[in-house]
Design a protein around this motif. Structure first.
Motif, short mmCIF file in Angstrom:
data_model
loop_
_atom_site.label_atom_id
_atom_site.label_comp_id
_atom_site.label_asym_id
_atom_site.label_seq_id
_atom_site.Cartn_x
_atom_site.Cartn_y
_atom_site.Cartn_z
N ILE A 3 7.09 6.16 39.03
CA ILE A 3 7.26 4.76 38.75
C ILE A 3 5.77 4.05 38.72
N ASP A 4 5.06 4.35 39.21
CA ASP A 4 3.63 4.03 39.30
C ASP A 4 3.01 3.88 37.97
N MET A 5 3.23 5.30 37.51
CA MET A 5 2.60 5.62 36.08
C MET A 5 3.49 4.90 35.00
N ASN A 6 4.91 4.90 35.24
CA ASN A 6 5.41 3.89 34.28
C ASN A 6 4.88 2.34 34.26
N GLN A 7 4.54 1.75 35.35
CA GLN A 7 4.18 0.47 35.48
C GLN A 7 3.00 0.25 34.84
N ALA A 8 2.12 1.16 34.95
CA ALA A 8 0.68 1.29 34.43
C ALA A 8 0.81 1.63 32.99
N VAL A 9 1.62 2.21 32.55
CA VAL A 9 1.93 2.54 30.91
C VAL A 9 2.52 1.09 29.97
N SER A 10 3.22 0.83 31.08
CA SER A 10 3.86 -0.40 30.51
C SER A 10 2.88 -1.48 30.18
N ALA A 11 1.97 -1.42 31.11
CA ALA A 11 0.96 -2.76 30.84
C ALA A 11 0.13 -2.35 29.62
N VAL A 12 -0.08 -1.21 29.22
CA VAL A 12 -0.65 -0.75 27.93
C VAL A 12 0.37 -0.90 26.77
N GLY A 13 1.58 -0.73 26.86
CA GLY A 13 2.61 -0.58 25.82
C GLY A 13 2.89 -2.32 25.53
N GLN A 14 2.73 -2.94 26.49
CA GLN A 14 2.95 -4.55 26.24
C GLN A 14 2.17 -5.04 25.08
N ILE A 15 0.98 -4.74 25.03
CA ILE A 15 0.13 -5.28 24.08
C ILE A 15 0.56 -4.72 22.62
N HIS A 16 0.91 -3.42 22.46
CA HIS A 16 1.57 -3.09 21.31
C HIS A 16 2.72 -3.89 21.07
N LEU A 17 3.72 -3.82 21.85
CA LEU A 17 4.89 -4.44 21.56
C LEU A 17 4.99 -5.78 21.32
N MET A 18 4.03 -6.79 21.71
CA MET A 18 3.96 -7.97 20.97
C MET A 18 3.03 -8.21 19.87
N GLY A 19 2.39 -7.20 19.61
CA GLY A 19 1.74 -7.16 18.54
C GLY A 19 2.37 -6.87 17.27
N SER A 20 3.77 -5.98 17.66
CA SER A 20 4.41 -5.39 16.62
C SER A 20 5.38 -6.78 16.12
N PHE A 21 5.92 -7.30 17.34
CA PHE A 21 6.61 -8.68 17.00
C PHE A 21 5.85 -9.66 16.27
N LYS A 22 4.61 -9.73 16.54
CA LYS A 22 3.77 -10.80 15.73
C LYS A 22 3.66 -10.78 14.26
N SER A 23 3.24 -9.36 14.16
CA SER A 23 3.16 -8.55 13.05
C SER A 23 4.22 -8.66 12.06
N ALA A 24 5.56 -8.64 12.43
CA ALA A 24 6.67 -8.44 11.91
C ALA A 24 7.23 -9.93 11.59
N PHE A 25 7.04 -10.70 12.61
CA PHE A 25 7.72 -12.34 12.13
C PHE A 25 6.77 -13.19 11.48
N GLU A 26 5.37 -12.92 11.70
CA GLU A 26 4.66 -13.93 11.28
C GLU A 26 4.66 -14.16 9.60
N LYS A 27 5.06 -13.10 8.91
CA LYS A 27 4.93 -13.31 7.42
C LYS A 27 5.99 -14.04 7.22
N ASN A 28 7.09 -14.41 7.92
CA ASN A 28 8.22 -15.33 7.48
C ASN A 28 7.91 -16.60 8.43
N GLU A 29 6.58 -16.96 8.84
CA GLU A 29 6.16 -18.14 9.50
C GLU A 29 6.94 -18.37 10.87
N ILE A 30 7.43 -17.16 11.39
CA ILE A 30 8.22 -17.42 12.91
C ILE A 30 7.40 -16.98 13.99
N LYS A 31 7.05 -18.14 14.67
CA LYS A 31 6.29 -18.24 15.97
C LYS A 31 7.02 -17.44 17.18
N ILE A 32 6.55 -16.82 17.97
CA ILE A 32 7.11 -16.22 18.98
C ILE A 32 6.21 -16.35 20.17
#
Length: 374
Positions: A73-102
């Protein structure tokens, strides 16, 4: 770096890092593209969209070259902190081309179950939607104390639908819906198209249906459906791995719809009226009584006195000047704040308190009138 590709090429370590980042982002972006088709559909039907997503742990593990299977669990928690940056970066990249703010909302199940915290989450999401910004809700895995499981995402989605009084929740899965048995072993299996009540027969099907996809499987989706239906929210389980899954859903593609018997607003008011004990009172004038009868919210100008020691979000009674009970509702301000602003106009609240949560003492959606109950 992008302006100097020749310079980057001279540093293989930098190039390797960039290529790895692009690989992580592009894999998730391909999956996010299926959501883009939903926004025109929502706009045409005057609907607002909230996305509940997972993937932070998986993306973090890939970035760090870790095996997810044996992580504690503690490793899951730490790894998720790293993954959140990639996750939201993916959302931003996918939606900003259609001018959708997230925007990002991090929640735990506790945040949606504790009333005051759920009210704050609801207000934040409502404000974002009014600003035309799409809220992307993720489970806050970095501080979750219970075991992190993929299936919890279904329950979190149903809780978000509940606190926001959503009309419809769509669960994109890798299966068409709820089957009468396991379709991989039973040739005579049937897809259940519509469920109006989750009874023993439906629960029996859960054990016989596919339960190995994800970690939560069909059981967590049925639990989510129960929550949604009690909240007056329609829920659909449909296959999200096909092209244009949302458009296909509304064009009649096979799926399972769980249909409630009441509207979200009616369900919310029933919850207010039947599950919580009032901890304070507000006495209002005759003009406010007439306004409430016409369907208005309770404004501070119509309040004559305040009784009890309540906090924002607590259930309080609304009484007329002759002590007749008018209704019950969720307090928009704590007792101490209510005393200060009672009798004043709504545009004076910020000057009196140095801040303002809202214009109403009790919003009409958070108010249940007694004669309506009777």
């Amino acid at each position: 770096l992008l302006n100097n590709p020749a310079g980057v090429a001279e540093h293989p370590d930098i190039m390797e890092t960039i290529e790895k980042e692009i690989d992580i982002m592009s894999e998730y972006n391909d999956k996010l593209e299926i959501l883009e088709e939903f926004f025109p559909i929502a706009d045409e039907n005057d609907k607002e969209v909230i996305i509940v997503s997972s993937g932070a742990i998986a993306m973090g593990a890939k970035d760090l070259d870790l095996d997810m299977k044996n992580m504690k669990i503690d490793m899951n928690q730490a790894v998720s902190a790293v993954g959140q940056i990639h996750l939201m970066g993916s959302f931003k990249s996918a939606f900003e081309k259609n001018e959708i703010k997230i925007s990002q909302i991090l929640l735990t199940l506790d945040d949606t179950e504790q009333r005051r915290r759920s009210i704050n989450a609801r207000r934040t999401i409502d404000t974002l939607l009014k600003l035309g910004i799409v809220p992307v809700v993720n489970e806050n895995d970095t501080i979750a104390t219970s075991e992190i499981r993929y299936g919890d995402n279904d329950r979190l989605a149903s809780r978000v639908a509940q606190i926001t009084s959503a009309d419809c929740l769509i669960l994109l899965s890798n299966i068409n819906g709820l089957y009468s048995a396991d379709p991989s072993t039973d040739e005579d299996v049937k897809l259940i198209n519509k469920v109006s009540e989750i009874d023993k027969d439906i629960e029996k099907m859960i054990g016989q249906s596919i339960s190995d996809y994800g970690k939560g499987g069909m059981k967590t989706k049925i639990q989510a459906a129960k929550t949604a239906m009690l909240s007056g929210c329609h829920l659909a389980i449909t296959n999200g791995s096909i092209m244009r899954p949302v458009k296909s859903l509304f064009e009649g593609r096979p799926c399972t719809w769980f249909e409630p018997t009441k509207t979200p607003l009616a369900a919310r008011k029933q919850w207010i009226a039947g599950t919580m004990k009032p901890v304070g009172k507000i006495i209002i004038d005759d003009g406010a009584v007439d306004a409430l009868k016409k369907g208005s919210s309770l404004l501070p100008a119509g309040v004559k006195s305040v009784e009890g020691n309540f906090e924002r979000g607590d259930v309080i009674e609304v009484l007329s000047s002759d002590q007749n009970k008018i209704g019950i509702g969720l307090a928009g301000y704590a007792a101490e704040e209510s005393i200060k602003i009672m009798g004043h106009k709504s545009d004076e609240i910020a000057n009196i308190l140095s801040y303002s949560y809202r214009e109403e003492m009790i919003h009409k959606d958070d108010l249940v009138l007694i004669w309506v109950l009777n």
